[in-house]
Write an enzyme that holds these catalytic residues in place. Sequence first.
Site, PDB file in Angstrom:
ATOM      1  N   THR A   8       0.852  -1.232  -0.189  1.00 23.37           N
ATOM      2  CA  THR A   8      -0.059   0.058   0.104  1.00 23.37           C
ATOM      3  C   THR A   8       0.816   1.168   0.014  1.00 23.37           C
ATOM      4  O   THR A   8       1.977   1.288   0.434  1.00 23.37           O
ATOM      5  CB  THR A   8      -0.971   0.009   1.235  1.00 23.37           C
ATOM      6  OG1 THR A   8      -1.687   1.403   0.866  1.00 23.37           O
ATOM      7  CG2 THR A   8      -0.242   0.036   2.470  1.00 23.37           C
ATOM      8  N   ASN A  10      -0.626   4.157   1.005  1.00 28.99           N
ATOM      9  CA  ASN A  10      -1.192   4.978   2.042  1.00 28.99           C
ATOM     10  C   ASN A  10      -0.682   4.675   3.377  1.00 28.99           C
ATOM     11  O   ASN A  10      -1.264   3.497   4.215  1.00 28.99           O
ATOM     12  CB  ASN A  10      -2.809   4.571   1.877  1.00 28.99           C
ATOM     13  CG  ASN A  10      -3.672   5.217   2.991  1.00 28.99           C
ATOM     14  OD1 ASN A  10      -3.244   5.748   3.825  1.00 28.99           O
ATOM     15  ND2 ASN A  10      -4.914   5.576   2.511  1.00 28.99           N
ATOM     16  N   ASP A  69      -8.003  -3.402  -0.044  1.00 34.03           N
ATOM     17  CA  ASP A  69      -8.830  -2.386  -0.862  1.00 34.03           C
ATOM     18  C   ASP A  69      -9.944  -2.191   0.069  1.00 34.03           C
ATOM     19  O   ASP A  69     -10.484  -3.052   0.672  1.00 34.03           O
ATOM     20  CB  ASP A  69      -9.210  -2.769  -2.203  1.00 34.03           C
ATOM     21  CG  ASP A  69      -9.669  -1.668  -2.939  1.00 34.03           C
ATOM     22  OD1 ASP A  69      -8.986  -0.443  -2.571  1.00 34.03           O
ATOM     23  OD2 ASP A  69     -10.582  -1.540  -3.842  1.00 34.03           O
ATOM     24  N   ASP A 152     -13.802   9.164   7.287  1.00 27.10           N
ATOM     25  CA  ASP A 152     -14.049   9.287   8.842  1.00 27.10           C
ATOM     26  C   ASP A 152     -15.009  10.581   9.314  1.00 27.10           C
ATOM     27  O   ASP A 152     -15.695   9.959  10.300  1.00 27.10           O
ATOM     28  CB  ASP A 152     -12.875   9.136   9.626  1.00 27.10           C
ATOM     29  CG  ASP A 152     -12.120   7.689   9.496  1.00 27.10           C
ATOM     30  OD1 ASP A 152     -12.969   6.511   8.876  1.00 27.10           O
ATOM     31  OD2 ASP A 152     -10.946   7.387   9.793  1.00 27.10           O
TER      32      ASP A 152
HETATM   33  P1  ITT Z   1      -3.868   1.747  -1.443  1.00 26.73           P
HETATM   34  O1  ITT Z   1      -2.372   2.323  -2.024  1.00 26.73           O
HETATM   35  O2  ITT Z   1      -3.921   0.773  -0.658  1.00 26.73           O
HETATM   36  O3  ITT Z   1      -4.527   1.591  -2.667  1.00 26.73           O
HETATM   37  P2  ITT Z   1      -5.619   3.986  -1.078  1.00 26.73           P
HETATM   38  O4  ITT Z   1      -5.539   5.266  -0.341  1.00 26.73           O
HETATM   39  O5  ITT Z   1      -5.771   4.285  -2.786  1.00 26.73           O
HETATM   40  O6  ITT Z   1      -4.423   3.194  -0.805  1.00 26.73           O
HETATM   41  P3  ITT Z   1      -8.116   2.593  -1.109  1.00 26.73           P
HETATM   42  O7  ITT Z   1      -8.346   2.511  -2.497  1.00 26.73           O
HETATM   43  O8  ITT Z   1      -8.364   1.340  -0.469  1.00 26.73           O
HETATM   44  O9  ITT Z   1      -6.657   3.337  -0.501  1.00 26.73           O
HETATM   45  O10 ITT Z   1      -9.236   3.688  -0.482  1.00 26.73           O
HETATM   46  C1  ITT Z   1     -10.306   3.888  -0.710  1.00 26.73           C
HETATM   47  C2  ITT Z   1     -11.048   5.198  -0.211  1.00 26.73           C
HETATM   48  O11 ITT Z   1     -11.550   4.868   0.945  1.00 26.73           O
HETATM   49  C3  ITT Z   1     -10.084   6.445  -0.107  1.00 26.73           C
HETATM   50  O12 ITT Z   1     -10.479   7.612  -0.395  1.00 26.73           O
HETATM   51  C4  ITT Z   1      -9.818   6.295   1.380  1.00 26.73           C
HETATM   52  O13 ITT Z   1      -9.231   7.428   1.933  1.00 26.73           O
HETATM   53  C5  ITT Z   1     -11.161   5.855   1.910  1.00 26.73           C
HETATM   54  N1  ITT Z   1     -11.117   4.885   3.064  1.00 26.73           N
HETATM   55  C6  ITT Z   1     -10.239   3.606   3.091  1.00 26.73           C
HETATM   56  N2  ITT Z   1     -10.179   3.247   4.683  1.00 26.73           N
HETATM   57  C7  ITT Z   1     -10.899   4.286   5.167  1.00 26.73           C
HETATM   58  C8  ITT Z   1     -11.383   4.270   6.561  1.00 26.73           C
HETATM   59  O14 ITT Z   1     -10.833   3.282   7.472  1.00 26.73           O
HETATM   60  N3  ITT Z   1     -11.933   5.449   7.046  1.00 26.73           N
HETATM   61  C9  ITT Z   1     -12.330   6.392   6.047  1.00 26.73           C
HETATM   62  N4  ITT Z   1     -12.190   6.279   4.789  1.00 26.73           N
HETATM   63  C10 ITT Z   1     -11.278   5.351   4.390  1.00 26.73           C
END
Ligand code: ITT
Length: 193
Positions: A8, A10, A69, A152
């Site tokens: 990831t 993130n 994801d 969040d």
């Molecule tokens: P990767 O590198 O893991 O892909 P990413 O930030 O692109 O990281 P995702 O595609 O999984 O991650 O994220 C989907 C969206 O959902 C993204 O806008 C995140 O900020 C949000 N998100 C993921 N987990 C969350 C949480 O626990 N609470 C609030 N928002 C969340």
Amino acid sequence: MKKIVLATANQHKVKEINQILKGKIEFIGLDELGFDGEVPEDQITIEGNAHQKADFIFQKYGLATIAEDTGLFVNALGGDPGVYSARYASKQHSNLSNIDLLLKKLSPFEDRSAYFKTVFCLVTNNGIQYFDGICKGRIIKNQSGVGGFGYDPIFTPDGYEITFAAMDSLTKNKISHRGIALENFIKSFNLSD
Ligand code: ITT
């Protein structure tokens, strides 16, 4: 201790995952691997994306890799933004514009129920395994709280009166989609205390 690559980009996710795992598994970040490219993520389901991210790094380095994801599924919007949660408003992955767009689209509706779903995919020489977690709740009308990340500030989980962003991280981790999915992962590897 087992070592697994965590695919990831993130850093919020890395922090949350490490807090939940409390050193039970050592995760190697993509930066430690020396990988600074883009991991592809263009599937139409969150399961597909989790598998695509983990498999991409596994094929490149031959090391056990886990990726996750997450999507926010809003019932009145037919499950949107769902798999497109990160780039709902634009390709820039801007949390604020994603929240603004979601609140605007949801404003005509009474039903504000929604859920987060996380899927982890682990790819190793022994095959592919999935672990998922769901957290149900509702979308509030105005942002509240300064913790957490992503959506969040507008998500209040069932049984609570405050958003994920207004909770301390231990409470969020205990009940969240990501916490539940990781708990399933921990159980499957007999890592519980
Ligand atoms: P990767 O590198 O893991 O892909 P990413 O930030 O692109 O990281 P995702 O595609 O999984 O991650 O994220 C989907 C969206 O959902 C993204 O806008 C995140 O900020 C949000 N998100 C993921 N987990 C969350 C949480 O626990 N609470 C609030 N928002 C969340």
